[in-house]
Write a protein that holds these residues in place. Structure first.
Motif, PDB file in Angstrom:
ATOM      1  N   ALA A  51      20.631  23.891  15.298  1.00 27.83           N
ATOM      2  CA  ALA A  51      19.863  23.491  14.199  1.00 27.83           C
ATOM      3  C   ALA A  51      18.525  22.894  14.113  1.00 27.83           C
ATOM      4  N   GLY A  52      17.646  23.004  13.195  1.00 29.08           N
ATOM      5  CA  GLY A  52      16.393  22.550  13.030  1.00 29.08           C
ATOM      6  C   GLY A  52      16.144  21.661  11.684  1.00 29.08           C
ATOM      7  N   ILE A  53      15.347  20.873  11.972  1.00 29.23           N
ATOM      8  CA  ILE A  53      14.755  20.043  10.827  1.00 29.23           C
ATOM      9  C   ILE A  53      13.398  19.851  10.485  1.00 29.23           C
ATOM     10  N   LYS A  54      12.943  20.090   9.430  1.00 29.63           N
ATOM     11  CA  LYS A  54      11.430  19.642   9.259  1.00 29.63           C
ATOM     12  C   LYS A  54      11.098  18.127   9.419  1.00 29.63           C
ATOM     13  N   ASN A  55       9.615  18.060   9.435  1.00 27.93           N
ATOM     14  CA  ASN A  55       9.189  16.423   9.840  1.00 27.93           C
ATOM     15  C   ASN A  55       9.803  15.519   8.593  1.00 27.93           C
ATOM     16  N   SER A  56       9.751  16.096   7.359  1.00 23.48           N
ATOM     17  CA  SER A  56      10.134  15.149   6.088  1.00 23.48           C
ATOM     18  C   SER A  56      11.584  15.055   5.956  1.00 23.48           C
ATOM     19  N   GLY A  57      12.462  16.251   6.720  1.00 25.84           N
ATOM     20  CA  GLY A  57      13.783  16.305   6.300  1.00 25.84           C
ATOM     21  C   GLY A  57      14.224  17.239   5.138  1.00 25.84           C
ATOM     22  N   SER A  58      13.306  17.676   4.413  1.00 22.34           N
ATOM     23  CA  SER A  58      13.258  18.519   3.372  1.00 22.34           C
ATOM     24  C   SER A  58      13.883  19.994   3.867  1.00 22.34           C
ATOM     25  N   TYR A  59      13.782  20.279   4.809  1.00 16.10           N
ATOM     26  CA  TYR A  59      14.177  21.628   5.184  1.00 16.10           C
ATOM     27  C   TYR A  59      14.905  21.539   6.521  1.00 16.10           C
ATOM     28  N   THR A  60      16.101  22.373   6.426  1.00 11.11           N
ATOM     29  CA  THR A  60      16.960  22.608   7.802  1.00 11.11           C
ATOM     30  C   THR A  60      17.365  24.070   7.720  1.00 11.11           C
TER      31      THR A  60
END
Length: 126
Positions: A51-60
């Motif tokens: 799993a991965g998550i963008k800096n802001s948490g808005s995209y996974t």
């Protein structure tokens, strides 16, 4: 330099849950894309994207084998990224690694992540 420290691994029965944590240090946490990979013993050259998550948490993003069962999240105020693992299966047994990269795109290729933790063992018994 970014240092990553994972915690939360252990032994659990199939169908159970675990939550992994990763706490980076050394740089501003919110500047980094964070991801989890796993590696099965005997397959040292293969690290599977979990799993991965963008800096802001808005995209996974999730690997196909964990979609619907695992959830990645981050708390930038606490400088921590989490991996909630539910409905665990024996085939989820692996060493789980936290990884970070400075660019803003979540990718599944492990070689694009320059920073890695030491790994935490997750064992799921049948």
């Amino acid at each position: 330099q970014v240092q990553l420290v994972e915690s939360g691994g252990g032994l659990v029965q199939a169908g159970g849950s675990l939550r992994l944590s990763c706490a980076p240090s050394g740089r501003t946490f919110s500047n980094y894309v964070m991801a989890w990979f796993r590696q099965v013993p005997g397959k040292e050259r293969e690290r599977e994207f979990v799993a991965g998550i963008k800096n802001s948490g808005s995209y996974t993003s999730y690997g196909d084998s964990v979609k619907g069962r695992f959830t990645i999240s981050r708390d930038n105020a606490k400088n921590t990224v989490y991996l909630q693992m539910n409905s665990l299966k024996p085939e989820d047994t692996a060493v789980y690694y936290c990884a970070a990269k400075a660019t803003m795109v979540v990718v599944s290729k492990d070689s694009l992540y320059p920073y890695w933790g030491q790994g935490t063992q997750v064992t799921v018994s049948s």
